[in-house]
Design a protein around this motif. Structure first.
Motif, PDB file in Angstrom:
ATOM      1  N   GLN A  43      12.575  67.101  22.140  1.00 50.01           N
ATOM      2  CA  GLN A  43      12.917  67.514  23.494  1.00 50.01           C
ATOM      3  C   GLN A  43      13.980  66.589  24.078  1.00 50.01           C
ATOM      4  N   ARG A  44      14.723  67.131  25.010  1.00 53.55           N
ATOM      5  CA  ARG A  44      15.700  66.323  25.712  1.00 53.55           C
ATOM      6  C   ARG A  44      14.965  65.315  26.589  1.00 53.55           C
ATOM      7  N   GLU A  45      15.422  64.068  26.572  1.00 55.29           N
ATOM      8  CA  GLU A  45      14.778  63.039  27.358  1.00 55.29           C
ATOM      9  C   GLU A  45      15.802  62.293  28.200  1.00 55.29           C
ATOM     10  N   LEU A  46      15.346  61.854  29.360  1.00 57.28           N
ATOM     11  CA  LEU A  46      16.182  61.052  30.247  1.00 57.28           C
ATOM     12  C   LEU A  46      16.071  59.600  29.800  1.00 57.28           C
ATOM     13  N   VAL A  47      17.189  58.971  29.477  1.00 58.10           N
ATOM     14  CA  VAL A  47      17.135  57.582  29.021  1.00 58.10           C
ATOM     15  C   VAL A  47      17.539  56.595  30.108  1.00 58.10           C
ATOM     16  N   ALA A  48      18.354  57.024  31.074  1.00 59.60           N
ATOM     17  CA  ALA A  48      18.781  56.121  32.135  1.00 59.60           C
ATOM     18  C   ALA A  48      19.273  56.933  33.320  1.00 59.60           C
ATOM     19  N   SER A  49      19.095  56.387  34.499  1.00 57.31           N
ATOM     20  CA  SER A  49      19.621  57.041  35.698  1.00 57.31           C
ATOM     21  C   SER A  49      20.130  55.989  36.659  1.00 57.31           C
ATOM     22  N   ILE A  50      21.033  56.408  37.529  1.00 59.22           N
ATOM     23  CA  ILE A  50      21.637  55.501  38.495  1.00 59.22           C
ATOM     24  C   ILE A  50      21.875  56.247  39.798  1.00 59.22           C
ATOM     25  N   THR A  51      21.452  55.645  40.899  1.00 62.36           N
ATOM     26  CA  THR A  51      21.694  56.244  42.212  1.00 62.36           C
ATOM     27  C   THR A  51      23.139  55.991  42.620  1.00 62.36           C
ATOM     28  N   SER A  52      23.549  56.646  43.682  1.00 61.80           N
ATOM     29  CA  SER A  52      24.904  56.457  44.165  1.00 61.80           C
ATOM     30  C   SER A  52      25.133  55.014  44.598  1.00 61.80           C
ATOM     31  N   GLY A  53      24.074  54.351  45.020  1.00 58.95           N
ATOM     32  CA  GLY A  53      24.176  52.960  45.443  1.00 58.95           C
ATOM     33  C   GLY A  53      24.064  51.952  44.321  1.00 58.95           C
ATOM     34  N   GLY A  54      23.782  52.435  43.103  1.00 63.58           N
ATOM     35  CA  GLY A  54      23.757  51.545  41.963  1.00 63.58           C
ATOM     36  C   GLY A  54      22.381  51.120  41.462  1.00 63.58           C
ATOM     37  N   SER A  55      21.317  51.634  42.040  1.00 64.62           N
ATOM     38  CA  SER A  55      19.977  51.318  41.528  1.00 64.62           C
ATOM     39  C   SER A  55      19.762  52.070  40.224  1.00 64.62           C
ATOM     40  N   THR A  56      19.169  51.386  39.255  1.00 63.40           N
ATOM     41  CA  THR A  56      19.039  51.964  37.918  1.00 63.40           C
ATOM     42  C   THR A  56      17.595  52.039  37.455  1.00 63.40           C
ATOM     43  N   LYS A  57      17.346  52.968  36.554  1.00 68.85           N
ATOM     44  CA  LYS A  57      16.061  53.088  35.867  1.00 68.85           C
ATOM     45  C   LYS A  57      16.345  53.388  34.409  1.00 68.85           C
ATOM     46  N   TYR A  58      15.432  52.917  33.550  1.00 70.09           N
ATOM     47  CA  TYR A  58      15.609  53.113  32.111  1.00 70.09           C
ATOM     48  C   TYR A  58      14.301  53.544  31.470  1.00 70.09           C
ATOM     49  N   ALA A  59      14.426  54.346  30.417  1.00 71.27           N
ATOM     50  CA  ALA A  59      13.266  54.635  29.588  1.00 71.27           C
ATOM     51  C   ALA A  59      12.891  53.359  28.844  1.00 71.27           C
ATOM     52  N   ASP A  60      11.605  53.210  28.569  1.00 70.04           N
ATOM     53  CA  ASP A  60      11.139  52.005  27.880  1.00 70.04           C
ATOM     54  C   ASP A  60      11.847  51.813  26.538  1.00 70.04           C
ATOM     55  N   SER A  61      12.198  52.918  25.897  1.00 70.25           N
ATOM     56  CA  SER A  61      12.783  52.840  24.555  1.00 70.25           C
ATOM     57  C   SER A  61      14.179  52.226  24.554  1.00 70.25           C
ATOM     58  N   VAL A  62      14.849  52.186  25.705  1.00 71.97           N
ATOM     59  CA  VAL A  62      16.213  51.658  25.747  1.00 71.97           C
ATOM     60  C   VAL A  62      16.337  50.455  26.683  1.00 71.97           C
ATOM     61  N   LYS A  63      15.282  50.123  27.371  1.00 70.70           N
ATOM     62  CA  LYS A  63      15.339  49.027  28.344  1.00 70.70           C
ATOM     63  C   LYS A  63      15.759  47.736  27.660  1.00 70.70           C
ATOM     64  N   GLY A  64      16.707  47.051  28.260  1.00 73.08           N
ATOM     65  CA  GLY A  64      17.208  45.810  27.707  1.00 73.08           C
ATOM     66  C   GLY A  64      18.340  45.985  26.711  1.00 73.08           C
ATOM     67  N   ARG A  65      18.599  47.233  26.300  1.00 70.95           N
ATOM     68  CA  ARG A  65      19.670  47.488  25.338  1.00 70.95           C
ATOM     69  C   ARG A  65      20.785  48.358  25.937  1.00 70.95           C
ATOM     70  N   PHE A  66      20.416  49.280  26.793  1.00 65.34           N
ATOM     71  CA  PHE A  66      21.387  50.191  27.390  1.00 65.34           C
ATOM     72  C   PHE A  66      21.613  49.793  28.847  1.00 65.34           C
ATOM     73  N   THR A  67      22.850  50.006  29.310  1.00 71.08           N
ATOM     74  CA  THR A  67      23.189  49.759  30.706  1.00 71.08           C
ATOM     75  C   THR A  67      23.972  50.942  31.260  1.00 71.08           C
ATOM     76  N   ILE A  68      23.457  51.533  32.318  1.00 69.27           N
ATOM     77  CA  ILE A  68      24.152  52.646  32.967  1.00 69.27           C
ATOM     78  C   ILE A  68      24.942  52.108  34.154  1.00 69.27           C
ATOM     79  N   SER A  69      26.113  52.655  34.363  1.00 68.82           N
ATOM     80  CA  SER A  69      26.928  52.269  35.508  1.00 68.82           C
ATOM     81  C   SER A  69      27.740  53.478  35.961  1.00 68.82           C
ATOM     82  N   ARG A  70      28.388  53.344  37.091  1.00 70.38           N
ATOM     83  CA  ARG A  70      29.172  54.466  37.604  1.00 70.38           C
ATOM     84  C   ARG A  70      30.339  53.966  38.417  1.00 70.38           C
ATOM     85  N   ASP A  71      31.353  54.790  38.491  1.00 68.89           N
ATOM     86  CA  ASP A  71      32.515  54.542  39.333  1.00 68.89           C
ATOM     87  C   ASP A  71      32.641  55.758  40.239  1.00 68.89           C
ATOM     88  N   ASN A  72      32.151  55.647  41.449  1.00 67.36           N
ATOM     89  CA  ASN A  72      32.133  56.805  42.351  1.00 67.36           C
ATOM     90  C   ASN A  72      33.545  57.282  42.694  1.00 67.36           C
TER      91      ASN A  72
END
Length: 115
Positions: A43-72
């Motif tokens: 199944q498709r899974e969410l691995v990381a998300s980021i709010t418009s203000g830059g708050s992030t969340k990660y799936a346990d499987s990628v925490k510490g290895r993946f970094t999400i960022s954005r340029d609004n």
């Protein structure tokens, strides 16, 4: 409909790194964006998300290895993937972090990890 174009995937050795990009055709300010992945038969899974203000969340499987960022200003979302493992290969997609899942999906970008 905002179009989403993912890029940056490829073949990398285990332990290597890739940086994925997601370019949106419209304004994503104020939208919580996510990176999802789907491996064959899974199944498709969410691995990381980021709010418009830059708050992030990660799936346990990628925490510490993946970094999400954005340029609004550029309507672009990134996923820096380090220490890639054989469990990480999949098609990676970006999309708003919504429940239920969005109905529109871009073409994704494929990540392959060799051991």
């Amino acid at each position: 409909q905002v179009q989403l174009v993912e890029s940056g995937g490829g073949l990398v050795q285990a332990g290597g790194s890739l940086r994925l990009s997601c370019a949106a055709s419209g304004n994503i300010f104020g939208v919580t964006m996510g990176w999802y992945r789907q491996a064959p038969g899974k199944q498709r899974e969410l691995v990381a998300s980021i709010t418009s203000g830059g708050s992030t969340k990660y799936a346990d499987s990628v925490k510490g290895r993946f970094t999400i960022s954005r340029d609004n200003a550029m309507n672009t979302v990134y996923l820096q993937m380090n220490s890639l493992k054989p469990v990480d290969p999949a098609f990676y997609y970006c999309n708003p972090d919504l429940i239920p899942l969005p109905t529109y999906w871009g073409q994704g970008t494929q990540v392959t990890v060799s051991s």
